[in-house]
Design a protein around this motif. Structure first.
Motif, mmCIF file in Angstrom:
data_model
loop_
_atom_site.group_PDB
_atom_site.id
_atom_site.type_symbol
_atom_site.label_atom_id
_atom_site.label_comp_id
_atom_site.label_asym_id
_atom_site.label_seq_id
_atom_site.Cartn_x
_atom_site.Cartn_y
_atom_site.Cartn_z
ATOM 1 N N ASP A 113 0.813 -1.220 0.000
ATOM 2 C CA ASP A 113 0.000 0.000 0.000
ATOM 3 C C ASP A 113 0.848 1.272 0.000
ATOM 4 O O ASP A 113 0.316 2.370 0.166
ATOM 5 N N GLY A 114 2.171 1.126 -0.147
ATOM 6 C CA GLY A 114 3.051 2.293 -0.224
ATOM 7 C C GLY A 114 3.295 2.966 1.113
ATOM 8 O O GLY A 114 3.574 4.164 1.161
ATOM 9 N N GLN A 115 3.221 2.234 2.198
ATOM 10 C CA GLN A 115 3.401 2.794 3.541
ATOM 11 C C GLN A 115 4.687 2.254 4.159
ATOM 12 O O GLN A 115 4.672 1.507 5.132
ATOM 13 N N ALA A 116 5.802 2.664 3.595
ATOM 14 C CA ALA A 116 7.105 2.172 4.037
ATOM 15 C C ALA A 116 7.404 2.536 5.491
ATOM 16 O O ALA A 116 8.031 1.763 6.217
ATOM 17 N N GLU A 117 6.929 3.716 5.926
ATOM 18 C CA GLU A 117 7.181 4.137 7.312
ATOM 19 C C GLU A 117 6.475 3.200 8.293
ATOM 20 O O GLU A 117 7.041 2.825 9.329
ATOM 21 N N LEU A 118 5.239 2.832 7.973
ATOM 22 C CA LEU A 118 4.506 1.903 8.847
ATOM 23 C C LEU A 118 5.147 0.519 8.840
ATOM 24 O O LEU A 118 5.189 -0.160 9.871
ATOM 25 N N ALA A 119 5.644 0.098 7.685
ATOM 26 C CA ALA A 119 6.344 -1.192 7.611
ATOM 27 C C ALA A 119 7.578 -1.166 8.506
ATOM 28 O O ALA A 119 7.857 -2.137 9.218
ATOM 29 N N GLN A 120 8.301 -0.052 8.505
ATOM 30 C CA GLN A 120 9.479 0.093 9.365
ATOM 31 C C GLN A 120 9.079 0.052 10.840
ATOM 32 O O GLN A 120 9.763 -0.561 11.657
ATOM 33 N N GLN A 121 7.960 0.679 11.184
ATOM 34 C CA GLN A 121 7.467 0.647 12.567
ATOM 35 C C GLN A 121 7.114 -0.769 12.996
ATOM 36 O O GLN A 121 7.387 -1.173 14.129
ATOM 37 N N VAL A 122 6.510 -1.529 12.092
ATOM 38 C CA VAL A 122 6.173 -2.928 12.401
ATOM 39 C C VAL A 122 7.448 -3.726 12.630
ATOM 40 O O VAL A 122 7.514 -4.547 13.551
ATOM 41 N N LEU A 123 8.478 -3.481 11.815
ATOM 42 C CA LEU A 123 9.763 -4.159 12.012
ATOM 43 C C LEU A 123 10.337 -3.834 13.385
ATOM 44 O O LEU A 123 10.804 -4.728 14.103
ATOM 45 N N GLU A 124 10.295 -2.581 13.778
ATOM 46 C CA GLU A 124 10.813 -2.185 15.089
ATOM 47 C C GLU A 124 10.004 -2.831 16.218
ATOM 48 O O GLU A 124 10.574 -3.277 17.216
#
Length: 171
Positions: free
Chosen positions: A142-153
């Motif tokens: 969905d183009g939400q790289a920042e949220l993906a990074q937050q999920v990784l953290e």
């Protein structure tokens, strides 16, 4: 013993290699200093699994067969039936991490997936590697790289180790 034979026979000597599942393989990996760390990690993980106890988010052995059957049912059902069956599992308190992960993969967008993940954590089901990877992939799609990074953290903070799929999704 294997290392000694390889060294004494010279660098170009060929000996039958032990297979991954044979006890000789584990001795070979443990004694050969020239091998990479990958086989040692694999051996360490298998020992770790056998010594450790079942993770808290996995069903007990008595319920495991039923959980597997229900997970297979969820995967094979049409979308409308899948949702109704999953809600039944939730109401009865039988929904586990595998059911939630299956439903997470069938969400049409990352907002639905995030809401399901929040619901999962609210009822006390701990996400596993597959759950986190699915959510990361949904955010990236969905183009939400920042949220993906937050999920990784969040994943790392909760003690779930990222794997190749995780890092490939983040890149």
């Amino acid at each position: 013993v294997i290392l000694q034979r390889r060294v004494s026979a010279g660098p170009h000597a060929t000996f039958p290699m032990p297979t991954l599942f044979s006890p000789r393989f584990h001795r070979y990996v443990a004694t050969d200093a020239r091998q990479t760390d990958i086989p040692r990690v694999l051996v360490g993980q298998s020992e770790q699994r056998s010594e450790g106890s079942r993770p808290a988010n996995r069903p007990s052995s008595a319920d495991e067969k039923e959980s597997r059957r229900n997970t297979v049912k969820l995967k094979r059902m049409p979308q409308d039936q899948r949702k109704a069956f999953f809600e039944e599992l939730q109401k009865s308190g039988r929904a586990d991490v595998y059911h939630y992960s299956t439903m997470l993969s069938s969400c049409s967008n990352s907002a639905q997936a995030q809401a399901l993940m929040s619901e999962m954590q609210r009822v006390g089901v701990q996400p596993n590697l597959v759950t986190y990877n699915t959510l990361i992939q949904k955010h990236n799609r969905d183009g939400q790289a920042e949220l993906a990074q937050q999920v990784l953290e969040e994943m790392i903070a909760n003690g779930v180790a990222p794997d190749v799929v995780t890092y490939s999704s983040i890149i």
